[in-house]
Design an enzyme around this catalytic site. Structure first.
Site, short mmCIF file in Angstrom:
data_model
loop_
_atom_site.label_atom_id
_atom_site.label_comp_id
_atom_site.label_asym_id
_atom_site.label_seq_id
_atom_site.Cartn_x
_atom_site.Cartn_y
_atom_site.Cartn_z
CD GLU A 178 -13.54 2.69 3.17
OE1 GLU A 178 -14.46 2.46 2.85
OE2 GLU A 178 -13.33 1.45 4.19
CE LYS A 220 -16.49 2.67 5.51
NZ LYS A 220 -17.48 1.86 5.20
P1 13P Z 1 -15.86 -3.04 7.57
O1 13P Z 1 -16.71 -2.19 8.64
O2 13P Z 1 -16.20 -4.41 7.61
O3 13P Z 1 -14.39 -2.62 7.62
O4 13P Z 1 -16.31 -2.41 6.23
C1 13P Z 1 -16.24 -1.10 5.83
C2 13P Z 1 -16.28 -0.86 4.73
O5 13P Z 1 -16.96 -0.18 3.80
C3 13P Z 1 -14.71 -1.28 4.06
O6 13P Z 1 -14.63 -0.76 2.87
#
Ligand code: 13P
Length: 338
Positions: A178, A220
């Site tokens: 991510e 992600k």
């Molecule tokens: P949000 O969709 O609220 O951005 O959270 C996703 C997430 O896992 C952030 O690390």
């Protein structure tokens, strides 16, 4: 099952068409902010109740294939004594775990941050696997400003994301990689595209250096949008065009799935944008891994009162179902009223 079979088994569940992930892995500090916003004190018991509520929403598994949990939740139980990861698993939802230890300022790089948590990760993963986790998440963040993110932060975060991903796969755990380019700021959509491309290119170069198997990982990222304080917001079609143009340039087609984060978009925006993205041709499955955009309406409906339990589950299920339609490009704003 050998390691490769474990990875393939998990990734096939997490790429189910029309399904996304529920990010319920807020750290204690973050969930405390979310709960205080709806007037709930963030005690361990209230967090247990809230997370029992969301994981047991009836039929959640029809639109959610996996849930990312925080370490505390992994060893909590519902009122019947069932471990919360199993409550999810009973609904056909694969439990996963956030494994990074959070971010902090990066030395000698003003305005940039670096995520930590590699020390002892192998041992922690063994423990998390025993508690039922089959995939993991690591988040790096990038601020957009005149001189941010700098080259050192882009490289250093890519390196730790890749090392984390390699460690996960060696343990049979599917890594969610991510790199979150933050939505804060007054920059335009072009600048977000430029930064995101540099960040994602660095991430995939590092994944290659570390021998990460692209077929059994999940990306992600944030969608490509203007900064939240920019004078003009973009249409869903513009967001879709910029997002797919950027990712086609730098995300190999071997990656099976991209599950977007919501990053501060409203629940409705996040659904509309995902739907527009899924109306264009692309080589990957494109879904959601939303935290706020799935949970905010449920948190408001619950507000810590047992009598609101069902209304809160209904609010969560609604967002999950609408995002599931958006994964198929079949969402219509009129469905919001139903
Ligand atoms: P949000 O969709 O609220 O951005 O959270 C996703 C997430 O896992 C952030 O690390």
């Amino acid at each position: 099952m050998n390691l490769q079979d474990q990875l393939e088994n998990t990734i096939s569940k997490l790429t189910a068409p029309g399904k996304g992930l529920l990010a319920a892995d807020e750290s204690t500090a973050t969930i405390t902010k979310r709960l205080s916003a709806v007037g709930v004190e963030s005690t361990e018991e209230n967090r247990r109740q809230y997370r029992s509520l969301i994981l047991s929403a009836p039929g959640l598994g029809e639109s959610i294939s996996g849930v990312i949990l925080y370490e505390e939740t992994l060893s909590q139980r519902d009122d019947n004594g069932t471990p919360l990861p199993q409550v999810a698993a009973h609904q056909g939802i694969v439990p996963g775990i956030k494994v990074d230890k959070g971010k902090g300022p990066m030395p000698n790089a003003p305005g940039d941050e670096i995520t930590s948590g590699l020390d002892g990760l192998e041992e922690r993963l063994e423990h998390y696997r025993e508690l039922g986790a089959r995939f993991a998440k690591w988040r790096s963040v990038y601020h957009i400003a005149e001189h941010n993110p700098g080259a050192a932060a882009i490289e250093a975060n890519a390196e730790v994301l890749a090392r984390y991903a390699a460690i996960c796969q060696c343990q049979g755990v599917v890594p969610i990689v991510e790199p979150e380019v933050l939505i804060n700021g007054s920059h335009g959509i072009d600048r977000c595209a430029e930064v995101s491309e540099a960040v994602i290119r660095a991430v995939f170069n590092a994944l290659y250096r570390h021998g990460v198997q692209l077929e059994t990982m999940i990306l992600k990222p944030s969608m490509i949008t203007p900064g939240q304080e920019h004078s003009r917001q973009a249409s869903p079609e513009e967001v879709a065009e910029f997002t797919l143009r950027t990712f086609r340039r730098c995300v190999p087609a071997a990656v099976p799935v991209i599950h977007f984060l919501s990053g501060g978009q409203t629940p409705e925006e996040a659904t509309l944008n995902l739907n527009a993205i899924n109306q264009m041709a692309q080589p990957w499955t494109l879904g959601f891994s939303y935290g706020r955009a799935l949970q905010e309406p449920a948190q408001k409906a619950w507000a810590g009162h047992a009598e609101n339990w069902q209304a809160a589950q209904t609010a969560l299920l609604k967002r999950a179902r609408l995002n599931s339609r958006a994964c198929l490009g079949e969402y219509q704003p009129t469905m919001e009223a139903a």
